[in-house]
Design a protein around this motif. Structure first.
Motif, mmCIF file in Angstrom:
data_model
loop_
_atom_site.group_PDB
_atom_site.id
_atom_site.type_symbol
_atom_site.label_atom_id
_atom_site.label_comp_id
_atom_site.label_asym_id
_atom_site.label_seq_id
_atom_site.Cartn_x
_atom_site.Cartn_y
_atom_site.Cartn_z
ATOM 1 N N SER A 36 0.813 -1.211 0.000
ATOM 2 C CA SER A 36 0.000 0.000 0.000
ATOM 3 C C SER A 36 0.851 1.267 0.000
ATOM 4 O O SER A 36 0.404 2.317 -0.414
ATOM 5 C CB SER A 36 -0.936 0.007 1.199
ATOM 6 O OG SER A 36 -0.176 -0.044 2.392
ATOM 7 N N SER A 37 2.103 1.182 0.461
ATOM 8 C CA SER A 37 2.953 2.371 0.491
ATOM 9 C C SER A 37 3.791 2.497 -0.768
ATOM 10 O O SER A 37 4.532 3.449 -0.913
ATOM 11 C CB SER A 37 3.874 2.335 1.712
ATOM 12 O OG SER A 37 4.753 1.235 1.627
ATOM 13 N N ALA A 38 3.663 1.557 -1.708
ATOM 14 C CA ALA A 38 4.488 1.595 -2.915
ATOM 15 C C ALA A 38 4.090 2.723 -3.851
ATOM 16 O O ALA A 38 4.898 3.230 -4.602
ATOM 17 C CB ALA A 38 4.399 0.258 -3.654
ATOM 18 N N ALA A 39 2.831 3.123 -3.835
ATOM 19 C CA ALA A 39 2.368 4.151 -4.759
ATOM 20 C C ALA A 39 3.073 5.474 -4.539
ATOM 21 O O ALA A 39 3.270 6.232 -5.474
ATOM 22 C CB ALA A 39 0.861 4.334 -4.630
ATOM 23 N N ALA A 40 3.451 5.759 -3.314
ATOM 24 C CA ALA A 40 4.096 7.032 -3.019
ATOM 25 C C ALA A 40 5.464 7.117 -3.663
ATOM 26 O O ALA A 40 5.922 8.193 -4.010
ATOM 27 C CB ALA A 40 4.209 7.214 -1.518
ATOM 28 N N GLY A 41 6.143 5.989 -3.848
ATOM 29 C CA GLY A 41 7.482 6.007 -4.398
ATOM 30 C C GLY A 41 7.571 5.515 -5.824
ATOM 31 O O GLY A 41 8.618 5.065 -6.249
ATOM 32 N N GLN A 42 6.477 5.575 -6.575
ATOM 33 C CA GLN A 42 6.525 5.118 -7.959
ATOM 34 C C GLN A 42 7.307 6.096 -8.814
ATOM 35 O O GLN A 42 7.241 7.298 -8.602
ATOM 36 C CB GLN A 42 5.120 4.943 -8.519
ATOM 37 C CG GLN A 42 4.429 3.713 -7.978
ATOM 38 C CD GLN A 42 3.131 3.439 -8.705
ATOM 39 O OE1 GLN A 42 2.681 4.228 -9.515
ATOM 40 N NE2 GLN A 42 2.529 2.319 -8.403
ATOM 41 N N PRO A 43 8.016 5.588 -9.817
ATOM 42 C CA PRO A 43 8.811 6.469 -10.662
ATOM 43 C C PRO A 43 7.984 7.335 -11.604
ATOM 44 O O PRO A 43 8.490 8.291 -12.145
ATOM 45 C CB PRO A 43 9.697 5.496 -11.437
ATOM 46 C CG PRO A 43 8.998 4.197 -11.396
ATOM 47 C CD PRO A 43 8.202 4.181 -10.129
ATOM 48 N N TRP A 44 6.712 7.014 -11.824
ATOM 49 C CA TRP A 44 5.837 7.821 -12.667
ATOM 50 C C TRP A 44 4.395 7.617 -12.219
ATOM 51 O O TRP A 44 4.020 6.568 -11.735
ATOM 52 C CB TRP A 44 5.987 7.494 -14.147
ATOM 53 C CG TRP A 44 6.342 6.077 -14.468
ATOM 54 C CD1 TRP A 44 7.603 5.557 -14.565
ATOM 55 C CD2 TRP A 44 5.456 4.980 -14.711
ATOM 56 N NE1 TRP A 44 7.543 4.220 -14.859
ATOM 57 C CE2 TRP A 44 6.234 3.843 -14.959
ATOM 58 C CE3 TRP A 44 4.085 4.857 -14.741
ATOM 59 C CZ2 TRP A 44 5.691 2.609 -15.229
ATOM 60 C CZ3 TRP A 44 3.538 3.616 -15.022
ATOM 61 C CH2 TRP A 44 4.338 2.521 -15.266
ATOM 62 N N GLU A 45 3.588 8.680 -12.346
ATOM 63 C CA GLU A 45 2.194 8.639 -11.913
ATOM 64 C C GLU A 45 1.255 8.160 -13.005
ATOM 65 O O GLU A 45 0.254 7.519 -12.740
ATOM 66 C CB GLU A 45 1.746 10.020 -11.448
ATOM 67 C CG GLU A 45 2.461 10.488 -10.198
ATOM 68 C CD GLU A 45 2.036 11.886 -9.791
ATOM 69 O OE1 GLU A 45 0.974 12.347 -10.259
ATOM 70 O OE2 GLU A 45 2.759 12.507 -9.014
ATOM 71 N N CYS A 46 1.564 8.507 -14.244
ATOM 72 C CA CYS A 46 0.743 8.098 -15.374
ATOM 73 C C CYS A 46 1.653 7.896 -16.573
ATOM 74 O O CYS A 46 2.803 8.339 -16.569
ATOM 75 C CB CYS A 46 -0.327 9.146 -15.676
ATOM 76 S SG CYS A 46 0.345 10.771 -16.115
ATOM 77 N N CYS A 47 1.142 7.209 -17.591
ATOM 78 C CA CYS A 47 1.981 6.887 -18.745
ATOM 79 C C CYS A 47 1.121 6.708 -19.983
ATOM 80 O O CYS A 47 0.113 6.001 -19.946
ATOM 81 C CB CYS A 47 2.773 5.607 -18.453
ATOM 82 S SG CYS A 47 3.915 5.170 -19.776
#
Length: 176
Positions: A36-47
């Motif tokens: 659940s905390s992985a979304a905060a550290g994603q390298p991109w929000e949309c693609c």
């Protein structure tokens, strides 16, 4: 016997205290990461140009091939675009997700009841709804019905790479 037991306890206590003193203090990198905390550290929000790893890994891995001016701070593998010098950068990180990553480009329609899509994992879709007017972000709009008694009806001919989105008409009809 009591002296030997006390000696063993003192040696064990001393070894534990020495190991604790030698261990570095906890930092943010020692934290346990939950899905659940992985979304905060994603390298991109949309693609807009996403590829799925072809290996049968579950959950699937996704990589974004969008060229950006600057990679995000969370990107671990930022490379210069293959388009040449000054063209921008591409983040080559993979993310794990059961769902397709969201697209950056909005759909040409807000909702669609009659979607025609390819059977690809991430489909190409067209909305066949006849509407009073095409949305403002629709690039190619055609008149499909024009009669004297009714106002003309239109259809957006744009093709969208991604899922068609929500339906305009709810599938459960309310009864009075």
């Amino acid at each position: 016997m009591l002296v030997v037991a006390l000696l063993v306890v003192a040696v064990c206590f001393g070894a534990t205290a020495t190991a604790a003193a030698a261990r570095p203090s906890h930092t943010d990198t020692d934290a346990i990461r939950l899905p659940s905390s992985a979304a905060a550290g994603q390298p991109w929000e949309c693609c807009d140009w996403v590829t799925q790893d072809p290996t049968p890994i579950r959950p699937p891995r996704w990589r974004c091939n969008d060229v950006v001016d600057k990679c995000s701070a969370d990107c671990q593998q930022c490379e210069a675009s293959a388009a040449g010098a000054g063209a921008g950068f591409v983040c080559r990180d993979w993310i794990f997700s059961l769902l397709e990553p969201p697209v950056c480009t909005p759909r040409p329609w807000d909702c669609c009841d009659l979607a025609a899509c390819t059977r690809d994992y991430i489909p190409y879709c067209r909305c066949a709804d006849k509407v009073e007017s095409c949305p403002s972000n629709c690039k190619e709009c055609e008149v499909v019905e024009e009669t004297d008694s009714d106002p003309p009806r239109y259809r957006c001919l744009d093709v969208f790479h991604g899922y068609p989105g929500p339906k305009c008409t709810p599938w459960i009809s309310k009864s009075n």
